[in-house]
Motif scaffolding. Structure first.
Motif, PDB file in Angstrom:
ATOM      1  N   CYS A 174       0.845  -1.189   0.000  1.00 30.14           N
ATOM      2  CA  CYS A 174       0.000   0.000   0.000  1.00 30.14           C
ATOM      3  C   CYS A 174       0.884   1.245   0.000  1.00 30.14           C
ATOM      4  CB  CYS A 174      -0.926   0.022   1.219  1.00 30.14           C
ATOM      5  SG  CYS A 174      -0.065   0.097   2.805  1.00 30.14           S
ATOM      6  N   SER A 175       0.258   2.377  -0.128  1.00 25.79           N
ATOM      7  CA  SER A 175       0.968   3.648  -0.077  1.00 25.79           C
ATOM      8  C   SER A 175       1.449   3.942   1.335  1.00 25.79           C
ATOM      9  CB  SER A 175       0.043   4.768  -0.563  1.00 25.79           C
ATOM     10  OG  SER A 175       0.532   6.037  -0.177  1.00 25.79           O
ATOM     11  N   THR A 233       5.840   7.666  -1.660  1.00 24.80           N
ATOM     12  CA  THR A 233       5.235   8.491  -2.696  1.00 24.80           C
ATOM     13  C   THR A 233       6.044   9.768  -2.857  1.00 24.80           C
ATOM     14  OG1 THR A 233       3.811   9.729  -1.184  1.00 24.80           O
ATOM     15  CG2 THR A 233       2.967   7.630  -2.023  1.00 24.80           C
ATOM     16  N   LEU A 285       0.244   7.175  -4.894  1.00 28.94           N
ATOM     17  CA  LEU A 285       0.853   5.857  -5.094  1.00 28.94           C
ATOM     18  C   LEU A 285       0.879   5.572  -6.586  1.00 28.94           C
ATOM     19  CD1 LEU A 285       1.912   3.160  -3.863  1.00 28.94           C
ATOM     20  CD2 LEU A 285      -0.472   2.375  -3.890  1.00 28.94           C
ATOM     21  N   VAL A 297       4.772   0.285  -6.903  1.00 31.11           N
ATOM     22  CA  VAL A 297       4.040  -0.959  -6.665  1.00 31.11           C
ATOM     23  C   VAL A 297       4.738  -2.115  -7.377  1.00 31.11           C
ATOM     24  CG1 VAL A 297       1.854  -2.163  -7.017  1.00 31.11           C
ATOM     25  CG2 VAL A 297       1.853   0.250  -6.336  1.00 31.11           C
ATOM     26  N   ALA A 302      -5.019   0.426  -3.024  1.00 32.54           N
ATOM     27  CA  ALA A 302      -4.939   1.776  -3.574  1.00 32.54           C
ATOM     28  C   ALA A 302      -6.021   2.624  -2.910  1.00 32.54           C
ATOM     29  CB  ALA A 302      -5.126   1.747  -5.085  1.00 32.54           C
ATOM     30  N   THR A 303      -5.716   3.882  -2.708  1.00 30.92           N
ATOM     31  CA  THR A 303      -6.651   4.777  -2.023  1.00 30.92           C
ATOM     32  C   THR A 303      -7.266   5.754  -3.013  1.00 30.92           C
ATOM     33  OG1 THR A 303      -5.267   4.635  -0.040  1.00 30.92           O
ATOM     34  CG2 THR A 303      -6.921   6.384  -0.099  1.00 30.92           C
ATOM     35  N   SER A 304      -8.577   5.848  -2.973  1.00 32.45           N
ATOM     36  CA  SER A 304      -9.260   6.827  -3.827  1.00 32.45           C
ATOM     37  C   SER A 304      -9.832   7.917  -2.946  1.00 32.45           C
ATOM     38  CB  SER A 304     -10.363   6.149  -4.647  1.00 32.45           C
ATOM     39  OG  SER A 304     -11.348   5.597  -3.810  1.00 32.45           O
ATOM     40  N   ASP A 339      -4.855   7.800  -5.674  1.00 32.53           N
ATOM     41  CA  ASP A 339      -3.709   7.072  -6.229  1.00 32.53           C
ATOM     42  C   ASP A 339      -3.896   6.825  -7.722  1.00 32.53           C
ATOM     43  OD1 ASP A 339      -2.426   6.962  -3.776  1.00 32.53           O
ATOM     44  OD2 ASP A 339      -3.228   4.988  -3.252  1.00 32.53           O
ATOM     45  N   ILE A 361      -4.764   4.695  -9.866  1.00 30.51           N
ATOM     46  CA  ILE A 361      -5.430   3.391  -9.855  1.00 30.51           C
ATOM     47  C   ILE A 361      -5.314   2.707 -11.204  1.00 30.51           C
ATOM     48  CG2 ILE A 361      -7.609   2.208  -9.449  1.00 30.51           C
ATOM     49  CD1 ILE A 361      -8.371   4.560  -7.610  1.00 30.51           C
ATOM     50  N   ILE A 415      -1.855   1.241 -11.565  1.00 28.92           N
ATOM     51  CA  ILE A 415      -1.683   0.086 -10.687  1.00 28.92           C
ATOM     52  C   ILE A 415      -2.462  -1.102 -11.223  1.00 28.92           C
ATOM     53  CG2 ILE A 415      -2.102  -0.796  -8.360  1.00 28.92           C
ATOM     54  CD1 ILE A 415      -1.720   2.157  -7.397  1.00 28.92           C
ATOM     55  N   ILE A 423      -9.583  -1.315  -3.339  1.00 27.72           N
ATOM     56  CA  ILE A 423      -9.670   0.138  -3.349  1.00 27.72           C
ATOM     57  C   ILE A 423     -10.267   0.611  -2.027  1.00 27.72           C
ATOM     58  CG2 ILE A 423     -10.571   2.179  -4.525  1.00 27.72           C
ATOM     59  CD1 ILE A 423      -8.686   0.493  -6.245  1.00 27.72           C
TER      60      ILE A 423
END
Length: 457
Positions: free
Chosen positions: A180-181, A204, A210, A215, A231-233, A242, A244, A247, A260
């Motif tokens: 993860c980030s 980052t 991210l 990754v 991944a974070t939105s 991120d 996405i 990734i 997510i």
């Protein structure tokens, strides 16, 4: 004797009727209020002094208990749906959602199995299917409403580990790893601790995003030990999304579960203003979004959605003799898709609100917060004593007051709350203190925010 019994039952009935009317009257006042105060916490000593003991052998009575709550306990809590509650991630439930939450509590509904709650499960699943469609997931996607993002992330990652175990058979490669980030939500590390697995945080850049290069390096380093990439939105601190899509493209070269974490920000996909920023979500194996944040539902609700719900069911179905009638059935039982067994149908207030107002109203409300963040960001840049830490991406605005130390922010924050002007707690980034607006309430205005930053001059 029968007459006495009837008399006692009549007295109980009157008491119950009075109790219910008291609670409904208070709920009506609170729900219809247009000027609910922000309020503030107080000390334990003061609460004890004002309320006195409330749990006694004979009880204090429903009227007294409600009066203590209304006039002592409730004012000692900050109102999270206030338009000037701008800290952490606020809540802003619609009137429809709040009202229907009373219905859910009053109806003795169990939302754990189709057998016991077919109607409410169907309604919740309609919302989950609608969300899955908004996120670009297939029509076969599905899941469950859980307590919050922490439980949603944990449940998804447990399912990811189970899927990885099944894929590798007996070839477990040492310690499992979650990629993860470095700016991922703290609940990811919490989930890893509960699961007794490791976290591989990927650094980052200054923008906090991210990216697939980092990754890829982590996937190459940890190989088959990786159970998921998170991944974070919409990060909590900045609203950062991120990369996405980049990734997700790594799935062409690596076999991994993409989760997510959209607890706060994924709801923004409903708005055409920023939908393009979420490219790649459609490739996720699981997603979460918290309706009690930016989807205007009451606490507490997190929508957990699996691309392939059978993987969630395989990981989470609890087995016991008394549950045989449920586990042997192929009907949809929400308790099979997360770590809880007993659950209330916490998705129903969102269902009622969506059914009442329509999705377009939601799109407009979310868009309002995004536009407001951009407007106040521009205003902050216009002022020489203020500085944006990052450009707003969704509805979080992080900024600094030139030459202020942590103590200055704290005194400013305390004064705002004491004056009932706003609730804006100090934050920080990379060791530097700052201020932060988290805007999700459609009733928050540009003038509200300008009034707050004026106090920093």
């Amino acid at each position: 004797m029968n007459d006495n019994l009837h008399s006692r039952m009549h007295v109980v009935s009157d008491e119950t009727r009075n109790l219910v009317n008291l609670v409904l009257d208070y709920s009506r006042r609170r729900t219809l209020a247009v000027d609910t105060p922000l309020d503030h916490p107080t000390t334990e000593t003061e609460l004890k002094r004002l309320a006195g003991p409330t749990i006694t052998e004979d009880g204090v009575g429903s009227s007294r208990a409600l009066a203590i709550f209304e006039h002592i306990f409730a004012p000692a809590c900050i109102t999270t749906d206030h338009p000037k509650y701008l800290s952490f991630i606020p809540s802003a439930p619609t009137k429809a959602a709040v009202a229907f939450d009373l219905v859910v509590s009053a109806s003795a509904l169990y939302g754990g199995s189709w057998l016991e709650g077919a109607g409410v499960v169907h309604a919740e699943n309609e919302v989950l299917s609608w969300l899955a469609g908004e996120f670009g997931l297939p029509t076969s996607a599905g899941g469950v409403f859980v307590q919050g993002g922490t439980i949603g992330n944990l449940s998804a990652l447990v399912a990811a580990r189970d899927a990885r175990k099944a894929a590798l058979g007996d070839e477990k490669p040492g310690r499992w790893v979650i990629v993860c980030s470095a700016e991922a939500h703290s609940s990811v590390a919490s989930a890893a601790a509960v699961m007794d697995v490791d976290v591989a945080p990927v650094p980052t850049g200054d923008d906090g995003i991210l990216r697939p290069e980092g990754v890829r390096t982590a996937l190459e380093e940890h190989g088959d030990a990786v159970i998921a990439v998170v991944a974070t939105s919409g990060t909590t601190n900045f609203g950062t999304i991120d990369d996405i899509a980049g990734i997700a493209a790594l799935k062409d070269d690596f076999d991994f579960w993409l989760h997510i974490d959209g607890a706060y920000g994924l709801a923004a996909m409903l708005s055409p203003l920023v939908r393009h920023k979420f490219a790649g979500v459609e490739s996720a194996d699981s997603v979460i979004v918290d309706p009690h944040k930016w989807l205007f539902a009451p606490f507490d609700a997190c929508a957990l959605i699996y691309r392939d719900p059978t993987l969630g069911r395989r990981a989470h179905t609890q087995r016991a003799e008394y549950l045989d009638t449920l586990t042997e059935s192929q009907e949809w039982s929400p308790s099979d898709y997360a770590i809880q067994l007993t659950r209330r149908p916490r998705g129903l207030p969102l269902w009622y609100s969506l059914a009442s107002y329509g999705a377009e109203t939601y799109r407009e409300a979310i868009g309002h917060s995004i536009e407001l963040a951009m407007q106040i960001g521009t205003e902050i840049k216009r002022r020489p004593n203020l500085r944006l830490v990052r450009e707003p991406e969704l509805s979080v605005v992080v900024f600094e007051r030139v030459d202020w130390a942590r103590e200055d922010y704290q005194q400013w924050s305390d004064r705002l709350l004491e004056d009932q002007r706003a609730f804006v707690v100090p934050s920080s980034h990379q060791g530097r203190p700052n201020a932060r607006f988290a805007i999700i309430n459609p009733l928050t205005t540009f003038d509200d925010l300008v009034d707050i930053i004026d106090t920093m001059e």
